[in-house]
Scaffold this motif. Structure first.
Motif, PDB file in Angstrom:
ATOM      1  N   GLU A   1       0.699  -1.019   0.111  1.00 45.27           N
ATOM      2  CA  GLU A   1       0.149  -0.083   0.080  1.00 45.27           C
ATOM      3  C   GLU A   1       1.047   1.369   0.070  1.00 45.27           C
ATOM      4  OE1 GLU A   1      -2.999   1.797   3.111  1.00 45.27           O
ATOM      5  OE2 GLU A   1      -3.886  -0.202   2.353  1.00 45.27           O
ATOM      6  N   SER A   2       2.012   1.215   0.641  1.00 40.96           N
ATOM      7  CA  SER A   2       2.834   2.318   0.733  1.00 40.96           C
ATOM      8  C   SER A   2       3.567   2.523  -0.931  1.00 40.96           C
ATOM      9  CB  SER A   2       3.901   1.918   1.740  1.00 40.96           C
ATOM     10  OG  SER A   2       4.855   1.065   1.423  1.00 40.96           O
ATOM     11  N   ARG A   3       3.491   1.632  -1.734  1.00 42.84           N
ATOM     12  CA  ARG A   3       3.934   1.785  -3.082  1.00 42.84           C
ATOM     13  C   ARG A   3       3.066   1.266  -4.270  1.00 42.84           C
ATOM     14  NH1 ARG A   3       6.968  -1.675  -5.996  1.00 42.84           N
ATOM     15  NH2 ARG A   3       7.150  -3.273  -4.006  1.00 42.84           N
ATOM     16  N   PRO A   4       2.059   2.099  -4.156  1.00 43.44           N
ATOM     17  CA  PRO A   4       1.034   1.994  -5.153  1.00 43.44           C
ATOM     18  C   PRO A   4       1.363   2.000  -6.725  1.00 43.44           C
ATOM     19  CG  PRO A   4       0.628   3.998  -4.205  1.00 43.44           C
ATOM     20  CD  PRO A   4       1.635   3.396  -3.505  1.00 43.44           C
ATOM     21  N   PRO A   5       0.870   1.564  -7.776  1.00 42.04           N
ATOM     22  CA  PRO A   5       1.475   1.989  -9.045  1.00 42.04           C
ATOM     23  C   PRO A   5       1.247   3.740  -9.319  1.00 42.04           C
ATOM     24  CG  PRO A   5      -0.259   0.211  -9.006  1.00 42.04           C
ATOM     25  CD  PRO A   5      -0.257   0.528  -7.594  1.00 42.04           C
ATOM     26  N   PHE A   6       0.212   4.230  -8.774  1.00 45.36           N
ATOM     27  CA  PHE A   6       0.183   5.757  -8.616  1.00 45.36           C
ATOM     28  C   PHE A   6      -0.087   6.352  -7.485  1.00 45.36           C
ATOM     29  CE2 PHE A   6      -0.898   4.297 -13.039  1.00 45.36           C
ATOM     30  CZ  PHE A   6      -0.149   5.250 -13.939  1.00 45.36           C
ATOM     31  N   GLY A   7       0.815   7.068  -7.084  1.00 45.99           N
ATOM     32  CA  GLY A   7       0.727   7.629  -5.694  1.00 45.99           C
ATOM     33  C   GLY A   7      -0.347   8.875  -5.478  1.00 45.99           C
ATOM     34  N   VAL A   8      -0.775   9.052  -4.513  1.00 44.35           N
ATOM     35  CA  VAL A   8      -1.778  10.271  -4.429  1.00 44.35           C
ATOM     36  C   VAL A   8      -1.243  11.538  -5.062  1.00 44.35           C
ATOM     37  CG1 VAL A   8      -3.065  11.674  -2.821  1.00 44.35           C
ATOM     38  CG2 VAL A   8      -2.770   9.110  -2.348  1.00 44.35           C
ATOM     39  N   ASP A   9       0.126  11.808  -4.780  1.00 44.57           N
ATOM     40  CA  ASP A   9       0.821  13.094  -5.416  1.00 44.57           C
ATOM     41  C   ASP A   9       0.552  12.856  -6.885  1.00 44.57           C
ATOM     42  OD1 ASP A   9       2.500  11.047  -5.521  1.00 44.57           O
ATOM     43  OD2 ASP A   9       4.049  12.259  -5.194  1.00 44.57           O
ATOM     44  N   VAL A  10       0.766  11.700  -7.590  1.00 43.12           N
ATOM     45  CA  VAL A  10       0.759  11.791  -8.941  1.00 43.12           C
ATOM     46  C   VAL A  10      -0.506  11.959  -9.638  1.00 43.12           C
ATOM     47  CG1 VAL A  10       1.407  10.188 -10.907  1.00 43.12           C
ATOM     48  CG2 VAL A  10       2.893  10.464  -8.909  1.00 43.12           C
ATOM     49  N   LEU A  11      -1.336  11.099  -8.973  1.00 44.72           N
ATOM     50  CA  LEU A  11      -2.967  11.549  -9.395  1.00 44.72           C
ATOM     51  C   LEU A  11      -3.403  12.692  -9.234  1.00 44.72           C
ATOM     52  CD1 LEU A  11      -4.294   8.210  -7.482  1.00 44.72           C
ATOM     53  CD2 LEU A  11      -3.755   8.527  -9.965  1.00 44.72           C
ATOM     54  N   ARG A  12      -3.064  13.535  -8.069  1.00 42.48           N
ATOM     55  CA  ARG A  12      -3.516  14.838  -7.838  1.00 42.48           C
ATOM     56  C   ARG A  12      -2.842  15.644  -8.832  1.00 42.48           C
ATOM     57  NH1 ARG A  12      -6.294  18.534  -7.208  1.00 42.48           N
ATOM     58  NH2 ARG A  12      -6.591  19.784  -5.267  1.00 42.48           N
ATOM     59  N   ALA A  13      -1.468  15.477  -9.412  1.00 41.76           N
ATOM     60  CA  ALA A  13      -0.933  16.194 -10.627  1.00 41.76           C
ATOM     61  C   ALA A  13      -1.631  15.900 -11.793  1.00 41.76           C
ATOM     62  CB  ALA A  13       0.439  15.953 -10.766  1.00 41.76           C
ATOM     63  N   ILE A  14      -2.125  14.813 -11.941  1.00 47.65           N
ATOM     64  CA  ILE A  14      -2.679  14.292 -13.234  1.00 47.65           C
ATOM     65  C   ILE A  14      -4.129  15.300 -13.349  1.00 47.65           C
ATOM     66  CG2 ILE A  14      -3.754  12.552 -14.556  1.00 47.65           C
ATOM     67  CD1 ILE A  14      -1.612  10.899 -13.774  1.00 47.65           C
ATOM     68  N   VAL A  15      -4.818  15.254 -12.405  1.00 47.61           N
ATOM     69  CA  VAL A  15      -5.957  15.959 -12.390  1.00 47.61           C
ATOM     70  C   VAL A  15      -6.048  17.293 -12.386  1.00 47.61           C
ATOM     71  CG1 VAL A  15      -8.233  16.306 -10.880  1.00 47.61           C
ATOM     72  CG2 VAL A  15      -7.100  14.070 -11.018  1.00 47.61           C
ATOM     73  N   HIS A  16      -4.842  17.783 -11.757  1.00 50.17           N
ATOM     74  CA  HIS A  16      -4.660  19.321 -11.754  1.00 50.17           C
ATOM     75  C   HIS A  16      -4.277  19.701 -13.439  1.00 50.17           C
ATOM     76  CE1 HIS A  16      -2.315  23.153 -10.516  1.00 50.17           C
ATOM     77  NE2 HIS A  16      -3.493  23.196 -10.237  1.00 50.17           N
ATOM     78  N   ALA A  17      -3.586  19.038 -13.882  1.00 51.33           N
ATOM     79  CA  ALA A  17      -3.192  19.153 -15.376  1.00 51.33           C
ATOM     80  C   ALA A  17      -4.369  18.876 -16.385  1.00 51.33           C
ATOM     81  CB  ALA A  17      -2.000  18.132 -15.496  1.00 51.33           C
ATOM     82  N   GLY A  18      -5.248  18.597 -16.021  1.00 45.40           N
ATOM     83  CA  GLY A  18      -6.657  18.420 -16.933  1.00 45.40           C
ATOM     84  C   GLY A  18      -7.022  17.000 -17.270  1.00 45.40           C
ATOM     85  N   GLY A  19      -6.213  16.032 -16.420  1.00 47.54           N
ATOM     86  CA  GLY A  19      -6.549  14.608 -16.749  1.00 47.54           C
ATOM     87  C   GLY A  19      -7.726  14.169 -16.053  1.00 47.54           C
ATOM     88  N   ALA A  20      -8.151  12.870 -16.084  1.00 52.63           N
ATOM     89  CA  ALA A  20      -9.240  12.290 -15.393  1.00 52.63           C
ATOM     90  C   ALA A  20      -8.928  10.958 -14.537  1.00 52.63           C
ATOM     91  CB  ALA A  20     -10.437  12.176 -16.383  1.00 52.63           C
ATOM     92  N   VAL A  21      -9.331  10.916 -13.343  1.00 55.32           N
ATOM     93  CA  VAL A  21      -9.260   9.885 -12.546  1.00 55.32           C
ATOM     94  C   VAL A  21     -10.731   9.360 -12.160  1.00 55.32           C
ATOM     95  CG1 VAL A  21      -8.629   8.798 -10.679  1.00 55.32           C
ATOM     96  CG2 VAL A  21      -7.014  10.511 -11.427  1.00 55.32           C
ATOM     97  N   HIS A  22     -11.120   8.280 -12.725  1.00 57.00           N
ATOM     98  CA  HIS A  22     -12.616   7.661 -12.637  1.00 57.00           C
ATOM     99  C   HIS A  22     -12.444   6.795 -11.475  1.00 57.00           C
ATOM    100  CE1 HIS A  22     -13.094   9.423 -16.694  1.00 57.00           C
ATOM    101  NE2 HIS A  22     -14.437   9.663 -16.335  1.00 57.00           N
ATOM    102  N   CYS A  23     -13.438   6.434 -10.904  1.00 58.28           N
ATOM    103  CA  CYS A  23     -13.552   5.466  -9.814  1.00 58.28           C
ATOM    104  C   CYS A  23     -15.018   4.834  -9.815  1.00 58.28           C
ATOM    105  CB  CYS A  23     -13.112   5.718  -8.367  1.00 58.28           C
ATOM    106  SG  CYS A  23     -14.229   7.569  -7.911  1.00 58.28           S
TER     107      CYS A  23
END
Length: 295
Positions: free
Chosen positions: A61-83
């Motif tokens: 869990e401490s080493r996910p494929p995408f960390g929260v910081d990376v996911l946040r940056a992707i969304v901030h840059a205009g990308g999308a995270v769907h759940c």
């Protein structure tokens, strides 16, 4: 991200009509397994997505494929995270970003579902498609392991995508519970988002692909690592077979799994370089490859 030159682009005047249809397709796809699919943007939701991806990919869990910081940056840059949530918790998630300006393409970095058979993965991909069309994109790219037969059939048949390039050891060595420590060859999938084939698949009418007629086809003298026919040529193209469950094989017999990687690479890599693309995948594990101009 460089978009392959042979990605099929949807005509610009087709996009507006496709947006509404894709939204309907996505709603219907989500209703099947009874999930709600939302965009995640705040840190608490992104933390849930990161934990979910770690669980699916069997990483700490401490080493996910995408960390929260990376996911946040992707969304901030205009990308999308769907759940996707079924009321008991997350059962699916995906991460999407844009390709090079002018390409009108998006890139699916990861997509995952907790189970294979409920239709959650299909619903997540349809949500990605609807979002991408709303943003003005016409095609989507991603990569998948050519040895994973269930993913090949899902991508090429159930979604209606085409595999357009073979990439040798694309990510380098990965250490997770799915890939193991082997080389990471990938196929690049290109999904024309408003193409008739894509629309038919989204509506539950995928173009199925039977395997080769081994009695009529020219069988290559090379044998698969399991000793069975492996490559066939026919008037309608080239065929190459992969194992039924490479993930289980990697756990049970890693040397045999490595031999499958080398054997499939020896066939598919030169075929794609010679101008073939993969347009189908049969239930018994055969890729159907046709010339790009005939696809």
């Amino acid at each position: 991200m460089h978009s392959p030159a042979n990605v099929t682009q949807t005509p610009r005047d087709a996009a507006p009509a496709a947006v509404a249809t894709a939204a309907e397709d996505a709603a219907r796809a989500a209703a099947g397994p009874g999930v709600r699919i939302d965009l995640a943007g705040d840190v608490p939701r992104l933390e849930r997505v990161a934990r979910f991806l770690a669980e699916v990919w069997r990483t700490p869990e401490s080493r996910p494929p995408f960390g929260v910081d990376v996911l946040r940056a992707i969304v901030h840059a205009g990308g999308a995270v769907h759940c996707a949530d079924d009321g008991t918790g997350l059962v699916g998630a995906s991460v999407l970003t844009f390709c090079a300006p002018g390409s009108r393409a998006v890139y699916s970095m990861i997509a995952a579902a907790r189970t294979r058979d409920r239709g959650v993965g299909f619903a997540v991909k349809q949500a990605q498609r609807a979002w991408a069309l709303q943003q003005g994109a016409t095609s989507m790219l991603w990569t998948f392991d050519p040895l994973v037969s269930r993913n090949a059939r899902f991508n090429l048949v159930k979604l209606g995508a085409t595999a357009v390039a073979y990439e040798t050891d694309f990510y380098g060595r990965m250490d997770d519970g799915i890939e193991g420590d082997g080389e990471t060859d990938r196929l690049t999938a290109a999904w024309s988002l408003a193409h008739a084939r894509t629309g038919a698949a989204a509506a539950g009418r995928p173009l199925d692909s039977p395997g080769p007629d081994l009695a009529a086809a020219e069988i290559d003298p090379r044998r698969a690592p399991d000793g069975e026919p492996f490559v066939a040529r026919a008037a309608d193209g080239l065929w190459c077979r992969v194992p039924p469950d490479i993930v289980a094989l990697r756990r049970e017999d890693q040397p045999l799994a490595v031999r499958w990687r080398a054997a499939v690479r020896e066939v598919l890599d030169p075929a794609f370089r010679a101008g073939f693309v993969a347009t189908g995948f049969s239930r018994d594990g055969w890729y159907r490859l046709t010339r790009r101009e005939q696809a």
